[in-house]
Design a protein around this motif. Structure first.
Motif, short mmCIF file in Angstrom:
data_model
loop_
_atom_site.label_atom_id
_atom_site.label_comp_id
_atom_site.label_asym_id
_atom_site.label_seq_id
_atom_site.Cartn_x
_atom_site.Cartn_y
_atom_site.Cartn_z
N ARG A 1 28.09 10.82 -12.37
CA ARG A 1 29.00 11.34 -11.59
C ARG A 1 28.35 12.81 -11.45
NH1 ARG A 1 31.28 10.02 -16.09
NH2 ARG A 1 32.08 12.09 -16.84
N ALA A 2 27.16 12.84 -10.89
CA ALA A 2 26.26 14.25 -10.80
C ALA A 2 27.03 15.12 -9.82
CB ALA A 2 25.05 13.97 -10.23
N GLN A 3 26.99 16.41 -10.06
CA GLN A 3 27.33 17.45 -9.24
C GLN A 3 26.29 18.31 -8.78
OE1 GLN A 3 30.38 19.52 -11.91
NE2 GLN A 3 31.82 18.26 -11.13
N ASN A 4 26.33 18.94 -7.67
CA ASN A 4 25.65 20.09 -7.14
C ASN A 4 26.62 21.21 -7.05
OD1 ASN A 4 23.35 21.34 -5.68
ND2 ASN A 4 24.93 21.71 -4.25
N ILE B 1 31.70 22.67 -5.46
CA ILE B 1 30.88 21.49 -5.99
C ILE B 1 30.74 20.46 -4.91
CG2 ILE B 1 31.23 19.50 -7.78
CD1 ILE B 1 32.60 21.79 -9.54
N TRP C 1 38.28 24.94 -22.52
CA TRP C 1 37.01 25.71 -23.10
C TRP C 1 37.41 26.96 -23.00
CZ3 TRP C 1 32.78 22.71 -20.05
CH2 TRP C 1 32.61 21.39 -20.66
N HIS D 1 38.34 17.43 -13.18
CA HIS D 1 37.80 17.33 -14.68
C HIS D 1 37.04 18.76 -14.96
CE1 HIS D 1 38.74 13.53 -16.32
NE2 HIS D 1 38.45 13.02 -14.98
N SER D 2 36.55 19.17 -14.05
CA SER D 2 35.64 20.55 -14.29
C SER D 2 36.69 21.63 -14.37
CB SER D 2 34.89 21.02 -12.84
OG SER D 2 33.82 19.81 -12.70
N SER E 1 30.07 16.48 -5.36
CA SER E 1 29.75 15.61 -6.30
C SER E 1 29.56 14.03 -6.00
CB SER E 1 31.14 15.52 -7.28
OG SER E 1 32.38 14.96 -6.56
N CYS E 2 28.79 13.62 -6.69
CA CYS E 2 28.60 11.94 -6.46
C CYS E 2 29.48 11.05 -7.47
CB CYS E 2 27.01 11.70 -6.94
SG CYS E 2 25.76 12.72 -6.16
N ASP E 3 30.70 11.45 -7.07
CA ASP E 3 31.63 10.61 -7.97
C ASP E 3 32.80 9.85 -7.31
OD1 ASP E 3 33.73 9.94 -9.77
OD2 ASP E 3 34.52 12.05 -10.07
N ARG F 1 27.14 25.47 -16.94
CA ARG F 1 27.94 24.40 -16.77
C ARG F 1 27.36 23.49 -17.94
NH1 ARG F 1 32.31 21.88 -16.60
NH2 ARG F 1 32.38 19.32 -15.71
N SER G 1 35.96 14.46 -10.08
CA SER G 1 35.13 15.27 -10.87
C SER G 1 35.75 16.78 -10.80
CB SER G 1 33.77 15.14 -10.14
OG SER G 1 32.79 15.56 -10.94
N VAL G 2 35.97 17.24 -9.62
CA VAL G 2 36.40 18.72 -9.63
C VAL G 2 37.54 19.00 -10.47
CG1 VAL G 2 37.77 18.60 -7.39
CG2 VAL G 2 36.38 20.77 -8.23
N ASP H 1 38.10 21.22 -17.55
CA ASP H 1 37.12 21.96 -18.87
C ASP H 1 37.15 23.22 -18.72
OD1 ASP H 1 36.03 19.41 -19.27
OD2 ASP H 1 34.39 19.47 -17.67
N ARG I 1 44.92 14.89 -19.87
CA ARG I 1 43.54 14.17 -20.09
C ARG I 1 43.57 13.86 -21.64
NH1 ARG I 1 38.09 17.07 -18.26
NH2 ARG I 1 38.53 18.54 -20.07
N MET J 1 33.92 9.77 -21.27
CA MET J 1 33.86 11.06 -21.49
C MET J 1 34.43 11.43 -22.85
SD MET J 1 35.86 13.86 -19.30
CE MET J 1 34.87 13.70 -17.68
N ASP J 2 33.82 12.21 -23.58
CA ASP J 2 34.32 12.60 -24.80
C ASP J 2 34.86 14.02 -24.54
OD1 ASP J 2 34.33 13.16 -27.51
OD2 ASP J 2 32.58 13.88 -27.92
N SER J 3 36.28 14.09 -24.53
CA SER J 3 36.76 15.22 -24.61
C SER J 3 38.38 15.11 -25.37
CB SER J 3 37.12 15.74 -23.10
OG SER J 3 37.66 14.71 -22.33
N HIS K 1 30.58 21.76 -25.86
CA HIS K 1 31.62 21.49 -26.25
C HIS K 1 31.64 19.86 -26.50
CE1 HIS K 1 33.84 25.03 -25.32
NE2 HIS K 1 32.95 25.28 -24.59
N GLY K 2 30.57 19.26 -26.67
CA GLY K 2 30.53 17.78 -27.03
C GLY K 2 30.57 16.96 -25.85
#
Lengths: 383, 237
Positions: free
Chosen positions: A134-137, B144, B164, B156-157, B146-148, A151, B153-154, B160, B207, B1-3, A158-159
């Motif tokens: 799920r790559a991001q630019n 962003i 964090w 989740h970002s 994303s290839c999702d 990032r 994806s955004v 995060d 989440r 995903m490990d969160s 954070h694992g």
């Protein structure tokens, strides 16, 4: 937080097709800035840029992908897929912009232009490396790759990931060249970061890649620690779209975040790899911020943009890779074009390599939209 | 995903679609569909004159409008001191139309008439800078791509950044002038998300340890489900 290691890196700049060549020529004070031949510069305020040599130009194709192939050829194979596979982050501001130019000239349908988008580079890398991620630019102007690395580091710290590949690239194009010329931001000659007579930036093209790993993953896959990413920060000036805040408020905030994350005081920073574009306002903003953060320290500061230009979204990634030999050799590279010091730069910026003691380098970038980013990079095992 | 488990409250959302525009909690939200976007005017958003708004490209106006409406909905529009709020935007085509418009000013006279005004908007993140300076937002600002396939994806970002502790709040969303983007239609949607307790009231994004998203306990596996839940709760359709 877990440790974040840089275990592999790659680089292509106007100075050379790899880190060794680029570093050697950088230390020698060489410049890759030369006359642009790809397009007519007659109506622009500059006629020079730092271009990559011998990138094949095929009709209907972008020079971006040969550049990326040249970059990827330097990397060791990524670790085999585990329960937590390699994540991919990319950074580019304009991706295959040369292809967009061609298609605009050809009056192509809008749907045909999609292959020129920044995200197309990410998709290409995702497929080329068979990552299926799920790559991001990340697109944050000239701080794009710095923020992508930040990032990736946070994901590992954070694992959330064990291995993150960050790839960044941007090309010199008439599109971008004409724009900076119209904004009167280009230097007529090669840029002179932190010089009192500086009058603008010089564009460059380039690409970089770093492999970030957790300490456990590096041990498991027997990868070396080329450097450690200790801290990162990002902040917006909330001040102007194309000009930096004169008091450096955003950059100061970004650096302070990085210091807090690294759990170190400002006096632990031993040298600075600055953004140093060579524009009047950027360089003064940075010097103001550094003076505020490190008053009286007289830290060595450098900018590589006088040697191989401003590589836009790739700048932070390239400067992160160059941090590795900087820390290994404990040598801040020369700032090409620097002659007469701007206020606050005296005794800190030099046209010669500057030895320093210590293990911690601060690397910063700023860009349009008011973005600022900072990384704290510590010397690795190979130093 | 490990969160690890995390909860955030959607304290406001704003949208611009082919059916109009509005703030989430105070107007009908019916998702996104094909059609022409409304021309959002300065006076639709701001009481005071704003010369910059009229000069912006269509992509920036679209994104800025949705962010403004989201911040208004979250009670964060007015400010006196700058705030560490981040801005994250997912886009597919971004400022591609602006790129074409800008390059059309370059081609005729070999760059002699290149428009500096348009060039400033040929970065997809410029509208985030516009929002940052208008609303005093000093957090991380990035676009962003994303290839999702889930288009989450955004989000989740954004979670995060909150989890964090890299930001106190995030305005996160989607913006595309075309139907190639995550919304599958022209439009923009931005949400303001802030950390909250699990038993909080309102729109709660959760989440879990496996990375599964839920909105008020309803599983969210793709963006479309989130849009449907929002329109079910706030729409008239």
């Amino acid at each position: 937080m877990r440790k974040v290691l840089i275990t592999d890196s790659a680089l292509v700049t106007g100075l050379g097709d790899d880190l060794t060549t680029t570093w050697r020529r950088l230390l020698a004070g060489d410049s890759a800035i030369r006359a642009v031949e790809n397009f007519d510069t007659g109506n622009y305020v500059s006629s020079v840029a730092a271009l990559i040599n011998d990138l094949p130009v095929t009709d209907g194709q972008s020079r971006l992908y040969p550049l990326l192939e040249r970059l990827l050829s330097q990397l060791s194979p990524l670790p085999p897929l585990t329960s937590m596979p390699t994540r991919l982050l990319t950074a580019t501001t304009k991706g295959a912009i040369d292809l967009l130019e061609q298609q605009c000239r050809d009056q192509a349908e809008f749907s045909q232009l999609l292959t020129t988008l920044p995200g197309a580079m990410t998709q290409w890398l995702n497929q080329r490396l068979a990552l299926n991620d799920r790559a991001q630019n990340i697109n944050a102007a000239c701080a794009s790759s710095t923020l992508a690395i930040a990032r990736g580091a946070a994901m590992i710290a954070h694992g959330q990931a064990e291995v993150v590949l960050v790839v960044c690239a941007d090309l010199v194009s008439e599109f971008v060249f004409s724009g900076f010329s119209a904004l009167q931001a280009l230097s007529p000659g090669a840029s002179r970061p932190f010089d009192a007579e500086r009058c603008g930036l010089t564009l460059g093209e380039g690409a970089a890649a770093v492999v970030l790993m957790s300490e456990q993953a590096a041990e498991q896959h027997q990868r070396p620690c080329q450097a450690q990413l200790c801290g990162w920060g990002a902040a917006n000036d909330a001040n102007h779209i194309t000009a930096p805040a004169r008091d450096g408020c955003g950059l100061i905030q970004a650096v302070n975040q990085a210091l807090t994350r690294a759990e170190i005081d400002a006096d632990r920073v031993d040298a600075i790899s600055a953004h140093g574009t060579g524009t009047v306002y950027n360089d003064m903003m940075e010097l103001t911020a550094f003076e505020s953060l490190f008053a009286g320290r007289n830290l060595s500061i450098s900018s590589v943009k006088g040697a191989f230009g401003h590589t836009l979204g790739a700048a932070g990634g390239i400067e992160t890779v160059l941090a590795i030999p900087t820390l290994n050799d404990r040598l801040v590279p020369p700032t090409c074009g620097f002659v007469t010091a701007e206020q606050f730069a005296d005794g800190q910026v030099s046209s010669q390599p500057q030895p320093f003691s210590g293990d911690m380098l601060l690397s910063t970038n700023s860009g349009f939209g008011g973005v600022n980013a900072a990384l704290l990079i510590k010397r690795g095992d190979n130093g | 995903m490990d969160s690890s488990q995390f909860n955030a409250r959607i304290s406001g959302f704003g949208w611009v679609s082919s059916s109009g525009f509005g703030c989430g909690h105070s107007s009908d939200f019916n998702g996104f569909a094909a059609g022409e976007l409304p021309q959002v005017q300065r006076q639709d958003l701001f009481d005071k004159p704003d010369r910059r708004f009229g000069r912006m490209d269509s992509f920036s106006r679209l994104g800025l409008a949705a962010i403004t409406l989201a911040l208004r909905d979250a009670g964060l529009e007015a400010w006196q001191q700058k705030r560490p709020v981040a801005l994250l935007a997912e886009t597919t085509t971004g400022c591609l139309q602006t790129d074409c418009d800008y390059y059309a000013t370059v081609l005729p006279d070999q760059g002699a008439l290149a428009s500096p005004q348009l060039f400033a908007y040929t970065l997809s993140n410029t509208f985030l800078g516009e929002a940052a300076l208008r609303f005093g937002l000093t957090g991380n600002c990035q676009v962003i791509n994303s290839c999702d396939a889930t288009a989450l994806s955004v989000i989740h970002s954004a979670l995060d950044l909150l989890q964090w502790q890299e930001s106190e709040a995030v305005a996160v969303g989607f913006c595309d002038l075309t139907d190639y983007g995550a919304l599958a239609a022209p439009g923009a949607l931005f949400m303001v998300v802030e950390p909250t307790e699990q038993d909080a009231q309102g729109l709660i994004l959760n989440r879990d340890n496996d990375g599964q998203l839920r909105l008020n306990d309803q599983p969210i596996d793709e963006l479309n489900q989130l849009l449907m839940l929002l329109s079910h709760q706030y729409g008239s359709a």
